[in-house]
Design a protein around this motif. Structure first.
Motif, PDB file in Angstrom:
ATOM      1  N   MET A   1      18.884  17.990 112.970  1.00  0.00           N
ATOM      2  CA  MET A   1      17.803  18.395 111.365  1.00  0.00           C
ATOM      3  C   MET A   1      18.113  19.393 111.512  1.00  0.00           C
ATOM      4  O   MET A   1      17.316  20.632 112.521  1.00  0.00           O
ATOM      5  CB  MET A   1      16.198  17.062 112.451  1.00  0.00           C
ATOM      6  CG  MET A   1      15.852  17.620 110.996  1.00  0.00           C
ATOM      7  SD  MET A   1      13.805  16.472 111.722  1.00  0.00           S
ATOM      8  CE  MET A   1      12.835  17.059 111.342  1.00  0.00           C
ATOM      9  N   ALA A   2      17.072  20.230 110.281  1.00  0.00           N
ATOM     10  CA  ALA A   2      17.487  21.322 110.198  1.00  0.00           C
ATOM     11  C   ALA A   2      15.924  21.590 109.882  1.00  0.00           C
ATOM     12  O   ALA A   2      15.421  21.060 109.491  1.00  0.00           O
ATOM     13  CB  ALA A   2      18.017  21.410 108.682  1.00  0.00           C
ATOM     14  N   VAL A   3      15.904  22.986 110.217  1.00  0.00           N
ATOM     15  CA  VAL A   3      14.271  23.795 110.504  1.00  0.00           C
ATOM     16  C   VAL A   3      14.476  24.488 109.213  1.00  0.00           C
ATOM     17  O   VAL A   3      15.141  25.595 109.313  1.00  0.00           O
ATOM     18  CB  VAL A   3      14.557  24.197 111.822  1.00  0.00           C
ATOM     19  CG1 VAL A   3      13.112  24.756 112.194  1.00  0.00           C
ATOM     20  CG2 VAL A   3      14.775  23.250 113.220  1.00  0.00           C
ATOM     21  N   ALA A   4      13.358  24.643 108.467  1.00  0.00           N
ATOM     22  CA  ALA A   4      13.246  25.279 107.615  1.00  0.00           C
ATOM     23  C   ALA A   4      12.930  27.230 108.008  1.00  0.00           C
ATOM     24  O   ALA A   4      12.438  26.988 109.186  1.00  0.00           O
ATOM     25  CB  ALA A   4      11.724  25.040 106.424  1.00  0.00           C
ATOM     26  N   PHE A   5      14.042  28.018 107.560  1.00  0.00           N
ATOM     27  CA  PHE A   5      13.964  29.055 108.016  1.00  0.00           C
ATOM     28  C   PHE A   5      13.385  29.812 107.403  1.00  0.00           C
ATOM     29  O   PHE A   5      13.759  30.339 105.571  1.00  0.00           O
ATOM     30  CB  PHE A   5      15.416  30.373 108.727  1.00  0.00           C
ATOM     31  CG  PHE A   5      15.659  30.925 108.796  1.00  0.00           C
ATOM     32  CD1 PHE A   5      15.500  31.787 110.063  1.00  0.00           C
ATOM     33  CD2 PHE A   5      16.339  32.338 108.472  1.00  0.00           C
ATOM     34  CE1 PHE A   5      15.024  32.605 110.588  1.00  0.00           C
ATOM     35  CE2 PHE A   5      16.236  33.358 108.267  1.00  0.00           C
ATOM     36  CZ  PHE A   5      15.955  33.907 109.713  1.00  0.00           C
ATOM     37  N   GLU A   6      11.935  31.370 107.358  1.00  0.00           N
ATOM     38  CA  GLU A   6      11.550  32.181 106.850  1.00  0.00           C
ATOM     39  C   GLU A   6      12.273  33.509 106.802  1.00  0.00           C
ATOM     40  O   GLU A   6      11.837  33.621 108.168  1.00  0.00           O
ATOM     41  CB  GLU A   6      10.135  31.610 107.081  1.00  0.00           C
ATOM     42  CG  GLU A   6       9.657  30.081 106.211  1.00  0.00           C
ATOM     43  CD  GLU A   6       7.883  30.414 105.830  1.00  0.00           C
ATOM     44  OE1 GLU A   6       7.696  31.836 105.535  1.00  0.00           O
ATOM     45  OE2 GLU A   6       6.922  29.225 106.125  1.00  0.00           O
ATOM     46  N   LYS A   7      12.845  33.840 105.974  1.00  0.00           N
ATOM     47  CA  LYS A   7      12.565  35.206 106.341  1.00  0.00           C
ATOM     48  C   LYS A   7      11.827  36.357 105.752  1.00  0.00           C
ATOM     49  O   LYS A   7      11.095  35.370 105.424  1.00  0.00           O
ATOM     50  CB  LYS A   7      14.181  35.237 104.573  1.00  0.00           C
ATOM     51  CG  LYS A   7      14.879  35.102 104.744  1.00  0.00           C
ATOM     52  CD  LYS A   7      16.628  35.953 103.774  1.00  0.00           C
ATOM     53  CE  LYS A   7      17.735  34.751 103.890  1.00  0.00           C
ATOM     54  NZ  LYS A   7      18.588  35.349 102.876  1.00  0.00           N
ATOM     55  N   SER A   8      11.993  37.548 106.450  1.00  0.00           N
ATOM     56  CA  SER A   8      10.809  38.401 106.749  1.00  0.00           C
ATOM     57  C   SER A   8      11.044  39.399 104.870  1.00  0.00           C
ATOM     58  O   SER A   8      11.809  38.787 104.538  1.00  0.00           O
ATOM     59  CB  SER A   8      10.925  39.455 107.446  1.00  0.00           C
ATOM     60  OG  SER A   8      12.675  40.541 106.735  1.00  0.00           O
ATOM     61  N   ALA A   9      10.097  40.249 104.718  1.00  0.00           N
ATOM     62  CA  ALA A   9       9.414  39.755 103.215  1.00  0.00           C
ATOM     63  C   ALA A   9      10.432  40.826 102.581  1.00  0.00           C
ATOM     64  O   ALA A   9      10.812  40.941 101.058  1.00  0.00           O
ATOM     65  CB  ALA A   9       8.121  40.944 103.145  1.00  0.00           C
ATOM     66  N   GLY A  10      11.252  41.639 104.057  1.00  0.00           N
ATOM     67  CA  GLY A  10      12.288  43.430 103.434  1.00  0.00           C
ATOM     68  C   GLY A  10      14.177  42.113 103.229  1.00  0.00           C
ATOM     69  O   GLY A  10      14.696  43.495 102.401  1.00  0.00           O
ATOM     70  N   ALA A  11      13.971  41.095 103.355  1.00  0.00           N
ATOM     71  CA  ALA A  11      15.162  40.702 103.389  1.00  0.00           C
ATOM     72  C   ALA A  11      15.933  40.309 101.763  1.00  0.00           C
ATOM     73  O   ALA A  11      15.009  40.214 100.974  1.00  0.00           O
ATOM     74  CB  ALA A  11      14.991  39.479 104.371  1.00  0.00           C
ATOM     75  N   PHE A  12      16.780  40.518 101.857  1.00  0.00           N
ATOM     76  CA  PHE A  12      17.300  40.603 100.738  1.00  0.00           C
ATOM     77  C   PHE A  12      17.760  38.658 100.770  1.00  0.00           C
ATOM     78  O   PHE A  12      17.851  38.185 101.763  1.00  0.00           O
ATOM     79  CB  PHE A  12      19.361  40.434 100.759  1.00  0.00           C
ATOM     80  CG  PHE A  12      19.027  42.211 100.546  1.00  0.00           C
ATOM     81  CD1 PHE A  12      18.058  43.000 100.967  1.00  0.00           C
ATOM     82  CD2 PHE A  12      19.997  42.908  99.584  1.00  0.00           C
ATOM     83  CE1 PHE A  12      18.503  44.363 100.420  1.00  0.00           C
ATOM     84  CE2 PHE A  12      20.304  44.052  99.646  1.00  0.00           C
ATOM     85  CZ  PHE A  12      19.168  44.502  99.940  1.00  0.00           C
ATOM     86  N   ARG A  13      17.526  37.781  99.661  1.00  0.00           N
ATOM     87  CA  ARG A  13      17.501  36.221  99.150  1.00  0.00           C
ATOM     88  C   ARG A  13      18.799  36.442  98.658  1.00  0.00           C
ATOM     89  O   ARG A  13      19.033  37.189  96.998  1.00  0.00           O
ATOM     90  CB  ARG A  13      16.676  36.293  98.115  1.00  0.00           C
ATOM     91  CG  ARG A  13      15.202  36.690  98.536  1.00  0.00           C
ATOM     92  CD  ARG A  13      14.776  35.709  99.838  1.00  0.00           C
ATOM     93  NE  ARG A  13      13.149  35.649 100.567  1.00  0.00           N
ATOM     94  CZ  ARG A  13      12.645  36.506 100.964  1.00  0.00           C
ATOM     95  NH1 ARG A  13      13.161  37.542 101.554  1.00  0.00           N
ATOM     96  NH2 ARG A  13      11.560  36.074 101.220  1.00  0.00           N
ATOM     97  N   THR A  14      19.209  35.559  98.207  1.00  0.00           N
ATOM     98  CA  THR A  14      20.218  35.048  97.429  1.00  0.00           C
ATOM     99  C   THR A  14      19.911  33.869  96.121  1.00  0.00           C
ATOM    100  O   THR A  14      18.674  33.525  96.163  1.00  0.00           O
ATOM    101  CB  THR A  14      21.165  33.627  98.578  1.00  0.00           C
ATOM    102  OG1 THR A  14      20.653  32.475  99.037  1.00  0.00           O
ATOM    103  CG2 THR A  14      22.197  34.357  99.980  1.00  0.00           C
ATOM    104  N   ILE A  15      20.243  33.940  95.351  1.00  0.00           N
ATOM    105  CA  ILE A  15      20.448  32.885  94.296  1.00  0.00           C
ATOM    106  C   ILE A  15      19.484  31.976  94.782  1.00  0.00           C
ATOM    107  O   ILE A  15      18.478  31.147  93.669  1.00  0.00           O
ATOM    108  CB  ILE A  15      20.986  33.356  92.863  1.00  0.00           C
ATOM    109  CG1 ILE A  15      20.411  32.967  92.115  1.00  0.00           C
ATOM    110  CG2 ILE A  15      22.192  32.504  93.617  1.00  0.00           C
ATOM    111  CD1 ILE A  15      21.255  32.957  90.899  1.00  0.00           C
ATOM    112  N   GLY A  16      20.663  31.069  95.840  1.00  0.00           N
ATOM    113  CA  GLY A  16      20.037  29.717  95.864  1.00  0.00           C
ATOM    114  C   GLY A  16      17.992  29.949  96.494  1.00  0.00           C
ATOM    115  O   GLY A  16      17.793  29.280  96.690  1.00  0.00           O
ATOM    116  N   GLU A  17      18.317  30.877  97.150  1.00  0.00           N
ATOM    117  CA  GLU A  17      16.935  31.177  98.205  1.00  0.00           C
ATOM    118  C   GLU A  17      15.757  31.594  96.811  1.00  0.00           C
ATOM    119  O   GLU A  17      14.707  31.034  97.316  1.00  0.00           O
ATOM    120  CB  GLU A  17      17.470  31.923  99.349  1.00  0.00           C
ATOM    121  CG  GLU A  17      18.048  31.353 100.488  1.00  0.00           C
ATOM    122  CD  GLU A  17      18.382  32.596 101.058  1.00  0.00           C
ATOM    123  OE1 GLU A  17      19.029  32.411 102.499  1.00  0.00           O
ATOM    124  OE2 GLU A  17      18.345  34.259 101.399  1.00  0.00           O
TER     125      GLU A  17
END
Length: 116
Positions: A1-17
């Motif tokens: 089961m996949a767990v939702a992962f939250e990035k920090s505010a300063g992290a780069f995001r992919t277009i999908g994210e």
């Protein structure tokens, strides 16, 4: 089961994210890149987009103006063009510097792996 992962505010995001976070389809984000010169995510090999925190903030602002406040694309373009510090040429310098830093990090990683 996949767990939702939250990035920090300063992290780069992919277009999908970013698409999932904002609630807009990816093609809309790619279209906005053609209409708003201030929006220039980093593109790495294979044209993979990485949105910096300032890009994420700009996408949120464009989304708010277009989809919640009733501005047209031309209206948002005019608004962004008149704001100090939001010019495409100043943002381009930031993007180029970030691109150089990204390449430098990739080279450092490659060298580190080579020395193992």
């Amino acid at each position: 089961m996949a767990v939702a992962f939250e990035k920090s505010a300063g992290a780069f995001r992919t277009i999908g994210e970013l698409s999932q976070e904002i609630g807009l389809p990816r093609h809309i984000l790619r279209y906005w890149e053609t209409r708003f010169p201030q929006l220039r995510p980093l593109q790495r090999a294979g044209k993979r987009r990485y949105y910096r925190p300032e890009d994420v903030a700009l996408v949120r602002r464009i989304n708010m103006l277009l989809n919640h406040e009733g501005y047209t694309i031309r209206g948002v373009q005019s608004l962004l063009a008149t704001e100090p510090g939001a010019r495409a040429d100043s943002h381009k310098g930031t993007a180029e510097l970030a691109g150089v830093r990204a390449v430098r990090a990739l080279l450092a990683d490659a060298l580190a792996q080579d020395h193992r």
